[in-house]
Design an enzyme around this catalytic site. Structure first.
Site, short mmCIF file in Angstrom:
data_model
loop_
_atom_site.label_atom_id
_atom_site.label_comp_id
_atom_site.label_asym_id
_atom_site.label_seq_id
_atom_site.Cartn_x
_atom_site.Cartn_y
_atom_site.Cartn_z
N ASP A 154 -23.76 8.58 40.88
CA ASP A 154 -24.41 9.27 39.77
C ASP A 154 -25.14 10.49 40.33
OD1 ASP A 154 -25.47 9.76 37.22
OD2 ASP A 154 -27.21 8.51 37.61
N ASP A 197 -28.00 12.84 38.39
CA ASP A 197 -29.42 12.95 38.02
C ASP A 197 -30.12 11.61 38.22
OD1 ASP A 197 -29.78 15.75 36.48
OD2 ASP A 197 -27.80 14.94 36.09
N ASP A 219 -28.89 5.19 38.49
CA ASP A 219 -30.26 4.81 38.09
C ASP A 219 -30.41 4.44 36.63
OD1 ASP A 219 -31.91 7.44 36.61
OD2 ASP A 219 -29.88 7.70 37.36
#
Length: 253
Positions: free
Chosen positions: A24, A26, A201
């Site tokens: 991922d 961001d 996240d």
């Protein structure tokens, strides 16, 4: 999508040459910013990602809510395999799968959302083509109203779904997710036959964790969000970069 109860997770194992690595962006590779365009790519990070990809014989892909074009701008001149818009679009080995065309109603909804944001300083409406993201990071007081607006707009968008994330909700086509994108990569060289590893996240990453877990891989939650089906954990962006050997030389001292 299921989610495991809070558990004590350990730091993931060190990178190995037989990994198929999915990352991922961001909140995982890059620190969050107040606005999507405000994120900062540390000097040298694209080159270090490129070196890691070469170590893995090309089996490294970005899996992000950003568009493919947005990822390319961030990490230029690097041009990695990638999935954008949470798996709606994907690029690998010179072949690019585009996201679905935006329905006519989306333009009117985007305009209404923009007018709404004007009444709530700090709210940001992100145009992703086939999707719209409504951010309230700088306008927490608008969270409930933005979520309600998105839920009501969904009635006008057959085949769409709401995708919640970190202080954001998106209106997006329901045809694919990050798990679908990772599964597709794993059926292709050079990812095929390798140990799948995915770090992320946000809530949108849970689909990817489920696919990786089902294949006996390494699912890594970045941060402290709960619940999650991830089996390993890192504290934040700096820990991710340190784990993968992507940190700036000055940061090591």
């Amino acid at each position: 999508m299921s989610a495991a109860p809070t558990t004590q997770r350990q730091r993931p194992p060190s990178p190995a040459d037989d990994w198929a690595l999915f990352l991922d962006v961001d909140g995982c590779l890059l620190d969050f910013s107040d606005t999507p365009d405000g994120v900062v790519v540390p000097p040298g990070l694209p080159a270090r990602l490129d070196a890691l990809a070469q170590r893995l014989d090309g089996a490294l892909a970005l899996v992000s809510g950003r568009t493919l074009a947005g990822l390319d701008r961030l990490f230029a001149p690097l041009h990695l395999p990638a999935a954008g818009l949470h798996g709606l679009e994907r690029r690998h080995d010179g072949v690019q799968i585009a996201s679905p065309a935006a329905p006519v109603a989306l333009a009117d909804i985007r305009e209404q959302a923009s007018r709404f944001a004007e009444r709530h300083p700090g709210a940001v409406i992100e145009d992703k083509g086939a999707a719209i993201a409504l951010h309230w990071r700088m306008a927490p007081q608008a969270a409930t109203e933005l979520s309600t607006f998105a839920a009501q707009a969904l009635d006008r968008l057959p085949g769409y779904r709401l995708q919640y994330g970190h202080q954001v909700v998106e209106l997006r086509p329901a045809s694919a997710d990050k798990g679908d994108a990772i599964a597709a990569f794993l059926d292709e060289a050079p990812f095929r036959g390798r140990l799948p590893v995915f770090a992320g996240d946000d809530l949108t990453d849970e689909h990817g964790f489920e696919v990786v877990n089902a294949r006996g891989g390494v699912s890594v939650l970045v941060g402290a969000r709960e619940p999650s089906v991830a089996r390993w954990q890192l504290d934040g962006v700096s820990a991710v970069r340190e784990w993968l050997g992507l940190q700036h030389e000055e940061a090591k001292r």
